[in-house]
Structure formats: structure tokens, C-alpha cells
Design a protein around this motif. Structure first.
Motif, short mmCIF file in Angstrom:
data_model
loop_
_atom_site.label_atom_id
_atom_site.label_comp_id
_atom_site.label_asym_id
_atom_site.label_seq_id
_atom_site.Cartn_x
_atom_site.Cartn_y
_atom_site.Cartn_z
N PHE A 231 70.10 33.91 -0.90
CA PHE A 231 70.73 32.36 -0.92
C PHE A 231 69.36 31.36 -1.18
O PHE A 231 69.61 30.39 -1.66
CB PHE A 231 71.31 32.03 0.45
CG PHE A 231 72.00 30.77 0.55
CD1 PHE A 231 73.06 30.47 0.01
CD2 PHE A 231 71.34 29.69 1.03
CE1 PHE A 231 73.67 29.35 -0.11
CE2 PHE A 231 71.96 28.58 1.16
CZ PHE A 231 73.26 28.27 0.52
N TYR B 50 62.23 29.58 1.40
CA TYR B 50 63.03 28.24 0.99
C TYR B 50 62.16 26.96 1.23
O TYR B 50 62.08 25.98 0.60
CB TYR B 50 64.08 28.20 2.24
CG TYR B 50 65.13 26.95 1.75
CD1 TYR B 50 65.52 26.97 0.63
CD2 TYR B 50 65.57 26.09 2.57
CE1 TYR B 50 66.50 25.62 0.10
CE2 TYR B 50 66.36 25.18 2.31
CZ TYR B 50 66.82 24.95 1.18
OH TYR B 50 67.87 23.73 0.54
N THR C 220 73.50 20.67 -1.57
CA THR C 220 74.68 21.49 -1.00
C THR C 220 73.88 22.88 -0.58
O THR C 220 74.32 23.19 0.65
CB THR C 220 75.13 21.85 -2.31
OG1 THR C 220 75.64 20.63 -2.90
CG2 THR C 220 76.48 22.81 -1.92
N ARG C 221 72.75 23.15 -1.18
CA ARG C 221 72.07 24.29 -0.59
C ARG C 221 71.29 24.24 0.81
O ARG C 221 71.37 25.21 1.80
CB ARG C 221 70.81 24.99 -1.48
CG ARG C 221 70.28 26.22 -1.34
CD ARG C 221 69.65 26.91 -2.31
NE ARG C 221 70.48 27.32 -3.38
CZ ARG C 221 70.31 27.01 -4.43
NH1 ARG C 221 69.09 26.24 -5.06
NH2 ARG C 221 70.81 27.49 -5.78
N THR D 18 70.34 21.00 -4.62
CA THR D 18 69.44 21.18 -3.38
C THR D 18 69.96 20.81 -2.31
O THR D 18 69.99 21.31 -1.29
CB THR D 18 68.13 20.22 -3.91
OG1 THR D 18 67.55 20.68 -5.13
CG2 THR D 18 67.30 20.13 -2.72
N TYR E 10 76.60 32.14 -0.43
CA TYR E 10 76.88 31.59 0.82
C TYR E 10 77.54 32.80 1.63
O TYR E 10 77.12 32.99 2.91
CB TYR E 10 77.86 30.37 0.60
CG TYR E 10 78.33 29.94 1.90
CD1 TYR E 10 77.32 29.67 2.84
CD2 TYR E 10 79.79 29.94 2.29
CE1 TYR E 10 77.82 28.94 4.23
CE2 TYR E 10 80.21 29.23 3.42
CZ TYR E 10 79.20 28.92 4.49
OH TYR E 10 79.70 28.50 5.70
N VAL F 32 76.14 27.14 -5.75
CA VAL F 32 75.59 27.29 -4.56
C VAL F 32 76.40 28.44 -3.67
O VAL F 32 75.99 29.16 -3.15
CB VAL F 32 75.16 26.12 -3.80
CG1 VAL F 32 74.78 26.38 -2.25
CG2 VAL F 32 74.22 25.30 -4.27
N ASN G 248 65.78 25.17 -7.68
CA ASN G 248 66.39 24.07 -6.86
C ASN G 248 67.43 23.36 -7.78
O ASN G 248 68.35 22.73 -7.09
CB ASN G 248 65.40 22.89 -6.69
CG ASN G 248 64.38 23.45 -5.73
OD1 ASN G 248 64.83 23.58 -4.72
ND2 ASN G 248 63.21 23.03 -5.63
N PHE H 201 72.22 26.19 4.21
CA PHE H 201 71.12 26.81 4.88
C PHE H 201 71.03 26.25 6.19
O PHE H 201 70.65 26.97 7.34
CB PHE H 201 69.89 26.73 3.93
CG PHE H 201 68.66 27.27 4.40
CD1 PHE H 201 68.49 28.66 4.42
CD2 PHE H 201 67.69 26.47 5.24
CE1 PHE H 201 67.16 29.23 5.02
CE2 PHE H 201 66.68 27.22 5.92
CZ PHE H 201 66.44 28.53 5.84
#
Lengths: 290, 166
Positions: free
Chosen positions: A142, A67, A155-156, A153, A226, A222, A147, A160
Motif C-alpha cells: 500500500f 511511506y 486518499t492514500r 496522495t 487497501y 488507491v 504519489n 494509511f
């Protein structure tokens, strides 16, 4: 015809010559690497299985490493300078966590570390990062996808960081003192990451029609992975994570998207492509000295 | 404490931070311990943030300065527990930061349970280190180094950095 590359003063062959020699510590890459766990007691406590501890550290470390690399791709590409620096800072924190965790995994279970030619100066955590193939990475899918736009980006990042914060909060009480210390340190950092993601999530949701449209589209992109993040995470923190995610969605005035989780493969093609780029220089020079 | 240990400590205490050179590692709270094991000086440092890229520089600076003062055998260890806190910056360090135009941190939050979610902009009671105005705006929680946030002052119109509370 004059070739510019040959047009130098014999006494000053390179503009860098004057910088060579002297004190090596002035170099960002130094002349050697420090052990990030130098002097720490890395023996595995009685009652803990070394292989399980190493696997746990590898999973946490690989999530952070992959990540971090993704977020670093925003460097010089973010919507403005402040967000560029913010995303790079978050990536740096995660890279630091990855380094400590991979070093901890290697110390607990040295057999995990890829073998390099005799005399290679590459430290153990870099061997794990640069000399393992995609199928040996233990991260969740995930963190793998590209990106996308800033809304994807954010939202992820929100999901995360919310998940990782809950995991690290649990691991502060882990019986391995090294992992517990890495987790306690990480909590302070990831709390900033989560709140950054949350604030931008709300801003995008309640900003312009265009930012809201993009954010809603980002949720569809995204959320399919999840569920895997929650299910295969290193600790069952689903309830803690969901409370926070629901809170952000409520403040943002956004419904949870109705998407099906993606099952199947352990990794996506995106990971292989990322690793190809990330690892190519290190693999070309396993004996390289910087 | 032996004279040699006292000397090693006073020498190590002069080494400055590579990114905040107005501060010594001791004032930053990064230098955790200096001990003498027979002839060997063992200095212990802790990173401010996990990704702190300056750890190698700090180690090399400690080794170089101690060697220059006659300690031939120097080892630098890393400590992660307890995690560095901005509360460890000394009063002298805070004064040096302010003098250099960097706003020093307030008290760090103390938590044992989950970190509460904060969706509103972070509010800190701080003043511009240049003009003293309290009319300041947070530009970004992330500045040029991990440990700093970026502010701007509405009175003197200058940007400034603030060391974050962790």
C-alpha cells in the motif's frame, strides 16, 4: 583563460573552512549518531519471542520508512507552501517512528542487521534502512506506489493514517515496554496526520468539479491495495478503521469504489526503484563519515 | 540532595532548546531527570516528536555545558515513556514563548480510548501574541517545526506560530 574554480585566495580555500573545527554539535549531521534508544532497557520481556517482536517492529518500521520517503518526494512540489510543509512534517514524524522501530527491531534480534565492513560507523537502524534489499523489506505494498496527484496522495494518506492510528492505539498495551512507548508517542502524531488527510479529502470531494473528479479517480487508484493493508496489517483493526473511513466517505458524499483487490507479489516494482534512489549513496560509502 | 547533584541540576537547567532558544530544555519539559551516579552525571531527555531532529544537538549541548562546569563524566539517556506532552511546558516557558511571538499551547487532550475523528477545522481559543487580538485564523496545522501550527492575525495582519497541544 581563467578557470573560475581555480580562482581562489590561498588563505581561504573554501567558504566552509571557517566553519570547520570547533563545536561539532553545530552540524546538522554531527560527527556521530546518537542511539535513539540510548540508556533504555531493550531486553526482551520474559514470555515474548524476540524474533516475533523484531518482525513486528520491522513491519511497522518499514511501513513508516517507505511511506515517509514517498511523502518526502512532495517536498518543493506540493500545491502550495502550507501543504508542502504539512506533508514534510508528516514524513518527518513517520521517519522518526521508523528510526525508533528499526532500532528496537535490531536490539531485539541483532541477527537481522546487515553486516558491514569492520569500522563502519553506520548505526543499526541505518543498516536496516539502507543495506537491505527490496525483498527483505516487510512493509505492505500500500505504501509503495508513486504519489500520483494531490488527490491520490490525500486518499492514500487518509487510509494509511487511519489504519496506523488504530494499530498504534492497540500497541500502546503491548507487553514490550519499548514498543508500547513508541506506539503511545506515535498515536499523538498520527492523529494529526489522519485528520489532515480527512479534512483535505472532504475539501477535494466538495470543492470544484475538477477536484471532485480527481478525488473519484484517486479512489480507483488507491483502493485496490487497501484490502491488503487491512488484511496483512500487524493487528486486526479492520472494524475500527472501517468505521472512520465510512464516516469520512459519508461526510464527503463519496461512494466506496467498486474495485477488485490486487493479489500476488509481496512487493511492487515501485519499491525497488525507490530503494535504488534512497540507498545508493549509503551503499557507495559504507565506511563514510559525514 | 548533595551539593554536587544540586549543582549539576542547576547547570543542566540552563541549557536551551536548539530550535526554541528562548526556552530551556527544562522549561520545555524535555529534560526529564538529572542524576548523579558516583562521579557521573546522567541526564535524561525525551523527544517532543518521534522525528525530532534536535536530539543530538540537545545531547551535545548538555554534555558541553556540564563539562564546562567541571563534570567530566556525562551521560545522556533517552526516555520515551511517558510521551512528551505540551502540558509539560512550564509557566515560565509559556511566558517566554509568548514574549518571543509564539502562542503557547492550551491544555493537551487526555485520552485513553480511540482518538475521535475531527473533520472540521481545529478551533482553539487563543490570541495573537503580538497584538492580543482573538481574531485569528488557522493557516495550517503544520508549521516550520513539528510542534507548531501556523496562524495569522486578522487585526495586525501578522502571521504567528502556535505550539500544538499533544
Amino acid at each position: 583563460m581563467n578557470h573560475h574554480v581555480n580562482d581562489y585566495d590561498a588563505d581561504h580555500e573554501s567558504v566552509y573552512d571557517g566553519l570547520l573545527g570547533g563545536d561539532a554539535s553545530q552540524w546538522a549531521f554531527g560527527t556521530d549518531f546518537e542511539d535513539p534508544l540510548a540508556g533504555m532497557d531493550t531486553s526482551v520481556p520474559a514470555g515474548l519471542d524476540a524474533a516475533e517482536l523484531a518482525d513486528l517492529c520491522l513491519r511497522l518500521g518499514d511501513d513508516a520508512l517507505v511511506y515517509s520517503h514517498r511523502l518526502a518526494e512532495w517536498c518543493s512540489n506540493a500545491p502550495d507552501l502550507e501543504e508542502d510543509i504539512a506533508l514534510a512534517n508528516i514524513a518527518l514524524d513517520l521517519l522518526g517512528q521508523a528510526r525508533l522501530l528499526l532500532a528496537r527491531a535490531a536490539a531485539a534480534s541483532p541477527g537481522l542487521v546487515p553486516v558491514l565492513p569492520e569500522g563502519s560507523p553506520v548505526p543499526v537502524e541505518d543498516r536496516l534502512a539502507f543495506f537491505r534489499d527490496d525483498h527483505d523489506f516487510r512493509n505492505v505494498r500500500f505504501v509503495e506506489p508513486e504519489n500520483g496527484d494531490f488527490a491520490v496522495t490525500i486518499t492514500r494518506l487518509l487510509l494509511f493514517a487511519t489504519h496506523r492510528l488504530a494499530v498504534l492505539e492497540r500497541l500502546r498495551a503491548h507487553p514490550d515496554a519499548v514498543l508500547a512507548a513508541i506506539a503511545a508517542k506515535g498515536v499523538k502524531e498520527v492523529a494529526y496526520h489522519r485528520d489532515y488527510g480527512g479534512r483535505w479529502f472532504v475539501t477535494l470531494a466538495q470543492g470544484t468539479d475538477e477536484s471532485r473528479r480527481r478525488l473519484l479517480a484517486a479512489l480507483e487508484t488507491v483502493f485496490p491495495l487497501y484490502d491488503e493493508l487491512l488484511a496483512t496489517g500487524v493487528a486486526d483493526v479492520r472494524d475500527e478503521v472501517e468505521v472512520v473511513v465510512d464516516q469520512v466517505l459519508a461526510v464527503a458524499g463519496v461512494e466506496r469504489p467498486d474495485v477488485k483487490p490486487i493479489g500476488g507479489a509481496r512487493h511492487t516494482e515501485a519499491l525497488s526503484r525507490m530503494l535504488a534512489e534512497m540507498q545508493v549513496v549509503a551503499r557507495a560509502h559504507p565506511l563514510g563519515v559525514w | 540532595m548533595t551539593a554536587a547533584l544540586a549543582h549539576a541540576r542547576s547547570v543542566a537547567a540552563t541549557v536551551t532548546d536548539p530550535e526554541l532558544p528562548m526556552l530551556t530544555l527544562a522549561d520545555l519539559g524535555v529534560l526529564r531527570d538529572v542524576a548523579l551516579e558516583d562521579e557521573r552525571v546522567v541526564a535524561t531527555i525525551t523527544p517532543t516528536y518521534s522525528g525530532c531532529p534536535a536530539m543530538a544537538s540537545m545531547r551535545d549541548d548538555l554534555v558541553r555545558v556540564l563539562r564546562r562546569s567541571g563534570f567530566a563524566d556525562v551521560e545522556v539517556k533517552v526516555s520515551l515513556d511517558p510521551a512528551w506532552s505540551s502540558d509539560w511546558i512550564s509557566a515560565r516557558g509559556r511566558a517566554a514563548l509568548a514574549e518571543a511571538g509564539i502562542s503557547p499551547p492550551g491544555p493537551a487532550p487526555r485520552r485513553d480510548g480511540p482518538v475521535p475523528l475531527t473533520l472540521l477545522p481545529v478551533r482553539r481559543a487563543l490570541t495573537c501574541p503580538r497584538c492580543g487580538s482573538s481574531e485569528v485564523d488557522l493557516t495550517s496545522e503544520f508549521g516550520a517545526t513539528s510542534c507548531k501550527a501556523l496562524y495569522s492575525c486578522r487585526s495586525c495582519r501578522e502571521p504567528f506560530e502556535h505550539v500544538k497541544e499533544i
